[in-house]
Design an enzyme around this catalytic site. Structure first.
Site, PDB file in Angstrom:
ATOM      1  N   ASP A 115      37.149  36.800  40.084  1.00  0.00           N
ATOM      2  CA  ASP A 115      37.172  35.418  40.267  1.00  0.00           C
ATOM      3  C   ASP A 115      36.269  35.031  41.769  1.00  0.00           C
ATOM      4  O   ASP A 115      36.099  33.903  42.098  1.00  0.00           O
ATOM      5  CB  ASP A 115      38.302  34.859  40.227  1.00  0.00           C
ATOM      6  CG  ASP A 115      38.778  35.019  38.782  1.00  0.00           C
ATOM      7  OD1 ASP A 115      38.109  34.891  37.814  1.00  0.00           O
ATOM      8  OD2 ASP A 115      39.884  35.480  38.629  1.00  0.00           O
ATOM      9  N   ASP A 182      35.401  36.786  31.111  1.00  0.00           N
ATOM     10  CA  ASP A 182      35.451  35.961  32.298  1.00  0.00           C
ATOM     11  C   ASP A 182      34.489  36.182  33.514  1.00  0.00           C
ATOM     12  O   ASP A 182      34.326  35.251  33.967  1.00  0.00           O
ATOM     13  CB  ASP A 182      37.125  35.452  32.531  1.00  0.00           C
ATOM     14  CG  ASP A 182      38.138  35.949  31.695  1.00  0.00           C
ATOM     15  OD1 ASP A 182      37.857  36.538  30.751  1.00  0.00           O
ATOM     16  OD2 ASP A 182      39.291  35.711  32.072  1.00  0.00           O
TER      17      ASP A 182
HETATM   18  N1  GLY Z   1      41.070  33.643  33.110  1.00  0.00           N
HETATM   19  C1  GLY Z   1      40.158  32.838  32.867  1.00  0.00           C
HETATM   20  C2  GLY Z   1      40.402  32.029  31.786  1.00  0.00           C
HETATM   21  O1  GLY Z   1      41.539  31.847  31.436  1.00  0.00           O
HETATM   22  O2  GLY Z   1      39.429  31.449  31.160  1.00  0.00           O
END
Ligand code: GLY
Length: 403
Positions: A115, A182
């Protein structure tokens, strides 16, 4: 207050550098963007230095982030987008007031995961792109270095999740060996750093990671797994699974959206045809799976009647990605097709989920689904808000973002 500038005014509006077919709903989207910018302005004093995380149950009020949360940059991103359109100092000031928050994250390696991409593209990269600030540039490059340094041979990707002291050894090993969907968005930070520094290793790592996502997270029909586990000793792929979706073999809507957007954006940055083709095939997969209003349920393979929550954040990310994809095709039927699909999704959000007119709401859209099986559905989500704003901007012709 009308603050959206006329497209003819090149000093105020970023001109298209690529062909983009016109939206069929310019007037509605222009008004919606105007409303969004006004709403963001009203929220500045309400939020102060706090960054929204998720709405409190059954309210249109936000809970706020602690010191290390992956969602912390999405409000900052909205502030920078508003500043990019209006030039107003209030947005810039509120965004830069957050610099110590992001500096603190950089100084805590134990908090770092994939992230870093979200966190620093929408804070320091945005600041650098819009102001040229050298400290913001240095912060962004440091974040990219830390992200690139998460590559663990022989695994063909940047490590996504961190093993923790409290984890059982087997679980810790699984986390190290898991690639998640993600993480696609984070590669923009590495591609930006490669261009900015001329250091090709950033791009090499990003391409390796994107290729692993493409080859290991997609099924033959271009539906997607959320994750794939790898053998950490050999680097060879093991099972695919879907942690935040309905089932291992289903297609989690927001996960799919991260990749549609991330691959379209990677094409715009690199002009590598395989990224555009991948994003397009994934978009084709969802085209006949949308409800009438264009806003997907939280999983594209949800059985009838099973927890029928919408995920407006998936709609917002996908719509923004589809406009980017349309921009990536030259004039012709392909770009018209993806603009029409983006229009359908974005119009659904504008007509049915936009809550900017509600003076009591602290977000832009409702009915996001963070993680349904963990009990987090029917929420405002800061990433839904951010990508809603990005999609509206793309729909009316903006092309400069922070990815
Ligand atoms: N962890 C990223 C999402 O929930 O999209």
């Amino acid at each position: 207050m009308t603050i959206i500038q006329d497209t003819d005014d090149a000093t105020e509006y970023v001109l298209l550098d690529l062909y983009q077919p016109p939206t069929a709903h310019r007037a509605e989207f222009t008004t919606a963007l105007d409303n969004v910018i006004n709403k963001v302005a009203t929220l500045i004093p309400q939020f102060g230095l706090r960054n929204p995380r998720i709405s409190r149950p059954d309210t249109l009020l936000y809970e706020f982030c602690t010191a290390d949360e992956w969602v912390a940059s999405f409000w900052c991103g909205q502030l920078w987008l508003a500043h990019s359109i209006t030039g107003q100092e209030q947005f810039k000031n509120s965004a830069t007031m957050r610099n110590p928050y992001f500096k603190n994250i950089l100084e805590h390696p134990e908090w770092h995961d994939h992230d870093l991409g979200f966190l620093f593209s929408l804070s320091s990269v945005a600041q650098y792109k819009l102001t040229g600030d050298p400290t913001a540039r240095a912060t962004s490059i440091r974040a990219a270095e830390l992200l690139a340094a998460r590559w663990r041979q022989p695994l063909p990707f940047v490590m996504c999740w961190n093993p923790m002291k409290r984890d059982e050894p087997e679980f810790a090993q699984r986390k190290v060996g898991t690639l998640n969907i993600d993480s696609v968005q984070g590669m923009a930070l590495l591609l930006w750093a490669a261009e900015e520094t001329g250091q090709s290793s950033f791009a090499d790592i990003a391409h390796m990671h994107l290729d692993s996502c493409r080859t290991q997270l997609l099924r033959d029909d271009f539906s997607s797994y959320h994750c794939r586990e790898f053998d950490t000793k050999t680097g060879l792929p093991l099972e695919g699974y879907t942690h935040q979706g309905y089932s291992d073999e289903s297609c989690w809507s927001r996960g799919h959206s991260w990749m549609i957007h991330g691959f379209a954006q990677s094409y715009l940055t690199t002009r590598d045809q395989i990224y555009r083709e991948t994003s397009a095939k994934m978009a084709d997969y969802i085209a006949d799976k949308l409800p009438e209003d264009g806003v997907p349920y939280w999983d594209y393979n949800l059985p009838d009647g099973y927890k029928p929550y919408r995920d407006t954040s998936a709609a917002a990310v996908t719509a923004a990605g589809l406009y980017a994809l349309a921009q990536g095709f030259g004039p012709g039927t392909e770009s018209e097709k993806y603009t029409a699909l983006a229009d359908k999704m974005l119009l659904g959000l504008v007509k049915h989920y936009d809550i900017t007119a509600n003076p009591g709401s602290q977000g832009l859209i409702d009915q996001g689904a963070a993680f349904v099986e963990a009990g987090r559905a029917n929420n405002m989500l800061p990433y839904g808000d951010y990508y809603y704003m990005e999609a509206l901007m793309r729909s009316v012709g903006h092309t400069e973002f922070f990815w």
